[in-house]
Design a protein around this motif. Structure first.
Motif, PDB file in Angstrom:
ATOM      1  N   PRO A 175      41.936  45.114  41.672  1.00 22.31           N
ATOM      2  CA  PRO A 175      41.173  44.540  40.563  1.00 22.31           C
ATOM      3  C   PRO A 175      40.893  45.591  39.495  1.00 22.31           C
ATOM      4  CG  PRO A 175      39.722  44.959  42.419  1.00 22.31           C
ATOM      5  CD  PRO A 175      41.115  45.250  42.902  1.00 22.31           C
ATOM      6  N   VAL A 176      41.043  45.170  38.248  1.00 22.75           N
ATOM      7  CA  VAL A 176      40.816  46.046  37.103  1.00 22.75           C
ATOM      8  C   VAL A 176      39.913  45.317  36.118  1.00 22.75           C
ATOM      9  CG1 VAL A 176      41.889  47.274  35.182  1.00 22.75           C
ATOM     10  CG2 VAL A 176      43.074  47.142  37.378  1.00 22.75           C
ATOM     11  N   LEU A 177      38.814  45.926  35.759  1.00 26.70           N
ATOM     12  CA  LEU A 177      37.882  45.346  34.790  1.00 26.70           C
ATOM     13  C   LEU A 177      38.004  46.115  33.481  1.00 26.70           C
ATOM     14  CD1 LEU A 177      35.518  43.433  34.093  1.00 26.70           C
ATOM     15  CD2 LEU A 177      33.965  45.176  35.011  1.00 26.70           C
ATOM     16  N   VAL A 178      38.290  45.382  32.386  1.00 23.83           N
ATOM     17  CA  VAL A 178      38.484  46.011  31.085  1.00 23.83           C
ATOM     18  C   VAL A 178      37.250  45.773  30.216  1.00 23.83           C
ATOM     19  CG1 VAL A 178      39.971  46.197  29.063  1.00 23.83           C
ATOM     20  CG2 VAL A 178      40.969  45.612  31.295  1.00 23.83           C
ATOM     21  N   ALA A 218      21.635  48.339  31.900  1.00 24.53           N
ATOM     22  CA  ALA A 218      22.989  47.841  32.165  1.00 24.53           C
ATOM     23  C   ALA A 218      23.051  46.852  33.322  1.00 24.53           C
ATOM     24  CB  ALA A 218      23.952  49.011  32.408  1.00 24.53           C
ATOM     25  N   LEU A 219      21.987  46.118  33.544  1.00 17.68           N
ATOM     26  CA  LEU A 219      21.931  45.239  34.716  1.00 17.68           C
ATOM     27  C   LEU A 219      22.954  44.112  34.658  1.00 17.68           C
ATOM     28  CD1 LEU A 219      18.096  44.979  35.447  1.00 17.68           C
ATOM     29  CD2 LEU A 219      19.842  46.278  36.672  1.00 17.68           C
ATOM     30  N   LEU A 220      23.208  43.556  33.481  1.00 19.07           N
ATOM     31  CA  LEU A 220      24.182  42.461  33.389  1.00 19.07           C
ATOM     32  C   LEU A 220      25.586  42.943  33.705  1.00 19.07           C
ATOM     33  CD1 LEU A 220      22.909  40.535  30.230  1.00 19.07           C
ATOM     34  CD2 LEU A 220      22.529  39.997  32.640  1.00 19.07           C
ATOM     35  N   LEU A 221      25.936  44.133  33.230  1.00 17.89           N
ATOM     36  CA  LEU A 221      27.241  44.702  33.549  1.00 17.89           C
ATOM     37  C   LEU A 221      27.327  45.029  35.039  1.00 17.89           C
ATOM     38  CD1 LEU A 221      30.005  45.754  32.779  1.00 17.89           C
ATOM     39  CD2 LEU A 221      28.927  47.877  32.007  1.00 17.89           C
ATOM     40  N   GLU A 222      26.243  45.512  35.591  1.00 20.32           N
ATOM     41  CA  GLU A 222      26.213  45.808  37.023  1.00 20.32           C
ATOM     42  C   GLU A 222      26.428  44.542  37.849  1.00 20.32           C
ATOM     43  OE1 GLU A 222      23.074  47.740  40.239  1.00 20.32           O
ATOM     44  OE2 GLU A 222      22.970  48.321  38.126  1.00 20.32           O
ATOM     45  N   LYS A 223      25.825  43.448  37.413  1.00 17.45           N
ATOM     46  CA  LYS A 223      26.005  42.185  38.131  1.00 17.45           C
ATOM     47  C   LYS A 223      27.449  41.697  38.036  1.00 17.45           C
ATOM     48  CE  LYS A 223      21.245  40.484  37.772  1.00 17.45           C
ATOM     49  NZ  LYS A 223      20.347  39.447  37.188  1.00 17.45           N
ATOM     50  N   ARG A 224      28.079  41.888  36.878  1.00 15.54           N
ATOM     51  CA  ARG A 224      29.489  41.514  36.730  1.00 15.54           C
ATOM     52  C   ARG A 224      30.355  42.328  37.689  1.00 15.54           C
ATOM     53  NH1 ARG A 224      33.607  38.304  36.536  1.00 15.54           N
ATOM     54  NH2 ARG A 224      35.261  38.821  35.065  1.00 15.54           N
ATOM     55  N   LEU A 225      30.062  43.602  37.810  1.00 19.70           N
ATOM     56  CA  LEU A 225      30.811  44.469  38.714  1.00 19.70           C
ATOM     57  C   LEU A 225      30.575  44.063  40.163  1.00 19.70           C
ATOM     58  CD1 LEU A 225      32.629  46.946  38.978  1.00 19.70           C
ATOM     59  CD2 LEU A 225      30.577  48.382  38.862  1.00 19.70           C
ATOM     60  N   GLU A 226      29.338  43.743  40.501  1.00 16.51           N
ATOM     61  CA  GLU A 226      29.034  43.286  41.860  1.00 16.51           C
ATOM     62  C   GLU A 226      29.792  42.002  42.190  1.00 16.51           C
ATOM     63  OE1 GLU A 226      24.838  42.820  41.792  1.00 16.51           O
ATOM     64  OE2 GLU A 226      24.423  44.870  42.454  1.00 16.51           O
ATOM     65  N   ALA A 227      29.864  41.095  41.213  1.00 10.87           N
ATOM     66  CA  ALA A 227      30.552  39.824  41.437  1.00 10.87           C
ATOM     67  C   ALA A 227      32.038  40.044  41.695  1.00 10.87           C
ATOM     68  CB  ALA A 227      30.350  38.900  40.238  1.00 10.87           C
ATOM     69  N   PHE A 278      33.433  42.774  42.854  1.00  5.85           N
ATOM     70  CA  PHE A 278      33.551  43.428  44.164  1.00  5.85           C
ATOM     71  C   PHE A 278      33.447  42.385  45.276  1.00  5.85           C
ATOM     72  CE2 PHE A 278      31.631  45.468  47.886  1.00  5.85           C
ATOM     73  CZ  PHE A 278      32.501  46.538  48.081  1.00  5.85           C
ATOM     74  N   GLY A 279      32.516  41.454  45.126  1.00 10.32           N
ATOM     75  CA  GLY A 279      32.363  40.406  46.129  1.00 10.32           C
ATOM     76  C   GLY A 279      33.550  39.467  46.168  1.00 10.32           C
ATOM     77  N   GLU A 280      34.120  39.172  44.992  1.00 11.89           N
ATOM     78  CA  GLU A 280      35.249  38.250  44.910  1.00 11.89           C
ATOM     79  C   GLU A 280      36.532  38.860  45.476  1.00 11.89           C
ATOM     80  OE1 GLU A 280      38.000  36.369  41.327  1.00 11.89           O
ATOM     81  OE2 GLU A 280      35.868  36.742  40.964  1.00 11.89           O
ATOM     82  N   THR A 281      36.759  40.137  45.183  1.00 12.90           N
ATOM     83  CA  THR A 281      38.020  40.773  45.566  1.00 12.90           C
ATOM     84  C   THR A 281      37.935  41.540  46.879  1.00 12.90           C
ATOM     85  OG1 THR A 281      37.527  42.816  44.336  1.00 12.90           O
ATOM     86  CG2 THR A 281      38.626  41.026  43.139  1.00 12.90           C
ATOM     87  N   GLY A 282      36.721  41.910  47.278  1.00  6.49           N
ATOM     88  CA  GLY A 282      36.546  42.631  48.529  1.00  6.49           C
ATOM     89  C   GLY A 282      36.924  44.091  48.477  1.00  6.49           C
ATOM     90  N   GLU A 283      37.024  44.650  47.255  1.00  8.64           N
ATOM     91  CA  GLU A 283      37.374  46.070  47.145  1.00  8.64           C
ATOM     92  C   GLU A 283      36.802  46.655  45.864  1.00  8.64           C
ATOM     93  OE1 GLU A 283      41.613  46.865  46.137  1.00  8.64           O
ATOM     94  OE2 GLU A 283      41.857  44.696  46.460  1.00  8.64           O
ATOM     95  N   LEU A 309      31.067  50.686  44.142  1.00  5.97           N
ATOM     96  CA  LEU A 309      31.767  49.531  43.587  1.00  5.97           C
ATOM     97  C   LEU A 309      32.963  49.925  42.714  1.00  5.97           C
ATOM     98  CD1 LEU A 309      28.726  47.350  42.407  1.00  5.97           C
ATOM     99  CD2 LEU A 309      29.859  47.356  44.645  1.00  5.97           C
ATOM    100  N   VAL A 310      33.122  51.227  42.460  1.00  8.69           N
ATOM    101  CA  VAL A 310      34.122  51.698  41.489  1.00  8.69           C
ATOM    102  C   VAL A 310      35.177  52.546  42.174  1.00  8.69           C
ATOM    103  CG1 VAL A 310      34.492  53.027  39.381  1.00  8.69           C
ATOM    104  CG2 VAL A 310      32.416  51.645  39.639  1.00  8.69           C
ATOM    105  N   ARG A 311      36.423  52.188  41.959  1.00  8.65           N
ATOM    106  CA  ARG A 311      37.545  52.945  42.520  1.00  8.65           C
ATOM    107  C   ARG A 311      37.965  54.090  41.613  1.00  8.65           C
ATOM    108  NH1 ARG A 311      43.249  50.469  44.852  1.00  8.65           N
ATOM    109  NH2 ARG A 311      44.440  52.417  44.853  1.00  8.65           N
ATOM    110  N   GLU A 312      38.009  53.828  40.308  1.00 10.00           N
ATOM    111  CA  GLU A 312      38.547  54.798  39.348  1.00 10.00           C
ATOM    112  C   GLU A 312      38.089  54.394  37.957  1.00 10.00           C
ATOM    113  OE1 GLU A 312      42.979  56.668  38.203  1.00 10.00           O
ATOM    114  OE2 GLU A 312      42.811  54.844  39.428  1.00 10.00           O
TER     115      GLU A 312
END
Length: 238
Positions: A43-46, A89-98, A100-105, A129-132
């Motif tokens: 997963p890659v978040l832009v 940055a709580l909204l961005l953190e929640k997006r990242l958590e979601a 992570f939960g969806e993809t499992g990685e 929650l962050v790979r790179e």
């Protein structure tokens, strides 16, 4: 140009015509882009730049999907700093958590300009929650006054560059990351001083220099290929 000086006026004024050249080179580079290293499904978040939305990253995300990644937009609307991502940055953190939960990685973050500063903040605050992190023309390593857009930042975000909270976020983003990181930058950027778009020499953050402007930099073929090679583990520090 010193590290703490904004880009000269002639580079700033050339941004629009160079953006047109970038789009033209994108059209002429399709064969090279198709030959980029294939993805591994991660997963890659832009994260878009100041004042921009997911629409501006659609070309990059579609290309990453074709390579074999799972590329996502941030789904937070126009990037207006804390007005968009929420206090701390709580909204961005929640997006990242979601994700992570969806993809499992853990998620790879690609941040463009201001989006790159936000990506680095997330890597510090939610390392698990962050790979790179890959930043593209992101002025995280120096003062906002080393850019030609700090007044636009204040106007769009409502934040003042001298506010203690803004300064603290800037200091946090500049600190070495606990995850692998790459900074793509240009010394001919007309909006931000390229020297503050990478960590100092000798750091663990890889630096890849391209020749281009700021507007539309994430659609510059050299930037896109640098992203693909970094994701595939092929990029070398420059």
């Amino acid at each position: 140009m010193t590290k703490h000086a904004p880009p000269p006026r002639h580079l700033f004024l050339s941004e629009l015509p160079r953006a047109a050249v970038t789009l033209g080179s994108l059209a002429l580079s399709q064969e090279r882009l198709r030959a980029a290293p294939r993805g591994d499904g991660r997963p890659v978040l832009v994260l878009p730049g100041l004042g921009n939305t997911d629409k501006t990253t659609a070309v990059l995300r579609r290309w990453l999907n074709r390579l074999g990644y799972r590329a996502y937009g941030w789904e937070l609307g126009r990037n207006r700093g804390a007005r968009t991502i929420g206090e701390d940055a709580l909204l961005l953190e929640k997006r990242l958590e979601a994700l992570f939960g969806e993809t499992g990685e853990p998620v790879t973050l690609i941040g463009i300009s201001l989006g790159g500063i936000m990506a680095r903040l997330m890597a510090h605050r939610r390392t698990e929650l962050v790979r790179e992190v890959i930043t593209v023309s992101s002025p995280f390593a120096g003062p906002p006054t080393a850019t030609n857009v700090w007044r636009a930042f204040e106007w769009l975000t409502g934040e003042k560059i001298g506010d203690p909270a803004v300064a603290a976020n800037r200091e946090e983003a500049a600190a070495p990351l606990p995850v692998p990181s790459t900074a793509i930058w240009s010394r001919s950027d007309g909006f931000v001083n390229g020297a503050i778009c990478r960590e100092p020499d000798g750091s663990e953050c890889r630096a890849i220099e391209i020749d281009g402007g700021h507007l539309g930099v994430h659609m510059h073929p050299e930037a896109m290929l640098a992203i693909a090679r970094t994701l595939a583990g092929e990029a070398e520090a420059e």
